[in-house]
Write an enzyme that holds these catalytic residues in place. Structure first.
Site, mmCIF file in Angstrom:
data_model
loop_
_atom_site.group_PDB
_atom_site.id
_atom_site.type_symbol
_atom_site.label_atom_id
_atom_site.label_comp_id
_atom_site.label_asym_id
_atom_site.label_seq_id
_atom_site.Cartn_x
_atom_site.Cartn_y
_atom_site.Cartn_z
ATOM 1 N N LYS A 27 0.842 -1.198 0.000
ATOM 2 C CA LYS A 27 0.000 0.000 0.000
ATOM 3 C C LYS A 27 0.873 1.241 0.000
ATOM 4 O O LYS A 27 1.924 1.289 0.659
ATOM 5 C CB LYS A 27 -0.911 -0.019 1.231
ATOM 6 C CG LYS A 27 -1.953 1.090 1.272
ATOM 7 C CD LYS A 27 -2.882 0.926 2.467
ATOM 8 C CE LYS A 27 -3.929 2.013 2.543
ATOM 9 N NZ LYS A 27 -4.868 1.830 3.676
ATOM 10 N N SER A 102 -9.582 1.764 2.737
ATOM 11 C CA SER A 102 -8.770 2.546 1.830
ATOM 12 C C SER A 102 -7.702 1.733 1.107
ATOM 13 O O SER A 102 -7.035 2.237 0.200
ATOM 14 C CB SER A 102 -8.082 3.677 2.621
ATOM 15 O OG SER A 102 -7.207 3.147 3.596
ATOM 16 N N SER A 126 -9.984 -0.602 6.860
ATOM 17 C CA SER A 126 -9.380 -0.379 5.544
ATOM 18 C C SER A 126 -8.661 -1.582 4.955
ATOM 19 O O SER A 126 -8.238 -1.536 3.797
ATOM 20 C CB SER A 126 -8.416 0.816 5.595
ATOM 21 O OG SER A 126 -9.130 2.008 5.752
#
Length: 421
Positions: A27, A102, A126
Site C-alpha cells: 500500500k 482505503s 481499511s
C-alpha cells in the site's frame, strides 16, 4: 486509475526465506526506500522515502519480491479508493464497482492475480472492507502486533498494518513475517511465544463458540444477511456452536470513531505545510497564506473535510464536548467486547453491511460512506484483531464474513476463518 500499481521495484533475486518466490504489493502509505510513497495524494506526489518501513525490511529479509505500490484513498481517508488523487481503482471481482478502501489497490491486486500477497493498513476497516468487496482474505492484527514504523500516520491510536491474500493460510504466513516487536515503534509488544500463525489455519472449529452480535447484523442489506447466515450454518455443520451476544455500545461506535480519527488526522497532517513536506506555494512571504495555499493545492476534498472536522473537535471549548466523549465511548466499546468474550471464543458479523458500491455512487454522499464502516470500526476502537473471509455472494457481488478475536489471539480467528476460506 486503471493501473493498480504506482511504481515498481526489484529486490535481490538471490534472497531466500519464508516468502521466497512470492510477490507482494505494498500500500502506498508504507515507506519504501528509493520508491515514491504518495499516500494517494498530490501533497506527496514527489516524495521518495530515504528508508524502508519495518514491514518492508522484513519482507525483503523473507525473500519476497515487491512488485509495486498500490492505489489507496488519499491518506487512508475513504471506503472506496475513489478519493485517491490518481483516480479510482476498479474491482476485479465486480467490474464497475468499488474495490473498497482505503486499501483498495492492495485487495484488487491480489484479486486480479497481480500479486500473490499484499500489505494494507486498517484504521477503521481499511483492510477488511476491500477484502470483503474483492472476495479475498484480510487480517487486521491486534494493535501493537505489527510495527507501524514507516507507515504515514492517519490516526495513530487506531491503525495497524496487515496482510491481504487469497487464502487464510497465505495471509497468516505473511503475518508471521511482519509481526513482532520493533525498537523503532514503542507501541509494539511481544505477544508471547514465537508465533506460527500459518500453522493455526487448520480449519478445525469443532467445539468453538462463535458469538453473533445482532447489533452488527440488524440493518444490513438483506442479501448480505442471507449470505452471512449461510456461512454461519457452514460453521455449525463443522462443529461450531453459534450463540447470540450483545454489544450495545456499537450504536455509538461510528460517531466516536470519526471524532477520534479526524482529530488525530488533524494533528498528524499538520506537518504537510509546504515547508517540511508537501506542495510548495508562492506568496509574498506571509507564512499563514503559504500554509493555507499549500494545503488547498495538495489535499483533496475528503482530506480537507476530515482535517477541518478534527480541528474543530480539538478546538478550545469543544474538546470536552466531542473528543473526550468519544474517548469515553471508546472505553465503553472495549468493555462490551470484554463481556461478550466471556461467552464466546470469537465474534462473527458481516464484514460490510452492504455489497460493493457502484463506482461513483457514494462520492456525493460522504455520510453513506462513513456509515458503511459500522461493523469494522468497533474493532479498531477496542484494538482487537479481526479477519475478513469470503462468505459467498449476493446478487453476484462478493460478501465478507468478519471474525473478531481477543487481543493477541490471532490464532483463533485464523483457525475459524480457515474453515471458510
Amino acid at each position: 486509475m486503471s493501473d493498480i500499481f504506482i511504481t515498481e521495484t526489484d529486490l535481490d533475486p538471490t534472497a531466500s526465506g519464508a516468502l521466497d518466490g512470492r510477490t507482494v504489493a505494498v500500500k502506498d502509505n508504507i515507506s519504501t526506500e528509493g520508491v515514491a510513497t504518495t499516500c494517494g495524494s498530490k501533497m506527496l506526489e514527489a516524495y521518495v522515502p530515504p528508508y524502508d518501513a519495518t514491514v518492508v525490511t522484513r519482507l525483503k529479509e523473507a525473500g519476497a519480491t515487491i512488485v509495486g505500490k498500490t492505489n489507496m484513498d488519499e491518506f487512508g481517508m475513504g471506503t472506496t479508493t475513489e478519493t485517491s488523487a490518481f483516480g479510482p481503482t476498479d474491482n476485479p471481482a465486480a467490474p464497475g464497482h468499488v474495490p473498497g478502501g482505503s486499501s483498495g489497490g492492495s485487495a484488487a491486486a491480489v484479486a486480479a492475480g497481480e500479486a500473490d500477497l499484499a500489505l494494507g493498513s486498517d484504521t477503521g476497516g481499511s483492510i477488511r472492507c476491500p477484502a470483503a468487496f474483492c472476495g479475498v482474505v484480510g487480517i487486521k492484527p491486534t494493535y501493537g502486533l505489527v510495527s507501524r514504523y514507516g507507515l504515514v500516520a492517519y490516526a495513530n491510536s487506531l491503525e495497524q498494518i496487515g496482510p491481504i491474500a487469497n487464502s487464510v493460510e497465505d495471509a497468516a504466513a505473511l503475518l508471521d513475517v511482519i509481526s513482532g516487536p520493533d525498537e523503532h515503534d514503542a507501541t509494539t509488544r511481544d505477544a508471547g511465544d514465537e508465533s506460527d500463525y500459518a500453522s493455526a489455519a487448520t480449519g478445525e472449529v469443532d467445539g468453538l463458540t462463535v458469538g453473533v452480535p445482532r447489533e452488527l447484523v440488524e440493518g444490513a442489506d438483506d442479501g448480505v444477511v442471507e449470505t452471512f447466515e449461510a456461512a454461519l450454518d457452514d460453521l455449525r455443520a463443522q462443529g461450531a456452536e453459534v450463540v447470540d451476544v450483545e454489544l450495545p455500545s456499537v450504536e455509538h461506535a461510528v460517531e466516536a470513531y470519526y471524532v477520534i480519527a479526524m482529530s488525530e488526522a488533524s494533528s498528524n497532517l499538520a506537518r504537510f505545510d509546504g515547508v517540511r513536506y508537501g506542495v510548495g506555494a508562492e506568496t509574498d512571504g506571509n507564512w499563514n497564506e503559504a500554509f493555507a495555499e499549500s494545503r488547498e493545492k495538495g489535499f483533496g476534498e475528503e482530506v480537507k473535510r476530515r482535517v477541518l472536522l478534527g480541528t474543530y473537535a480539538l478546538s478550545a471549548g469543544y474538546q470536552e464536548k466531542y473528543y473526550k466523549k468519544a474517548q469515553d465511548a471508546r472505553a465503553w466499546v472495549k468493555q462490551d467486547f470484554d463481556e461478550a468474550f466471556e461467552s464466546a471464543d470469537v465474534l462473527a458479523s458481516p464484514t460490510m453491511p452492504v455489497p460493493p458500491f457502484e463506482l461513483g455512487e457514494s462520492l456525493d454522499d460522504p455520510l453513506q460512506m462513513y456509515l458503511a464502516d459500522a461493523n469494522t470500526v468497533p474493532v479498531n476502537l477496542a484494538n482487537l484483531p479481526a479477519i475478513s473471509v469470503p462468505a459467498g455472494e449476493s446478487d453476484g457481488l462478493p460478501v465478507g464474513l468478519q471474525l473478531i478475536g481477543k487481543a493477541f489471539d490471532e490464532e483463533t480467528i485464523i483457525r475459524a476463518g480457515s474453515a471458510l476460506a
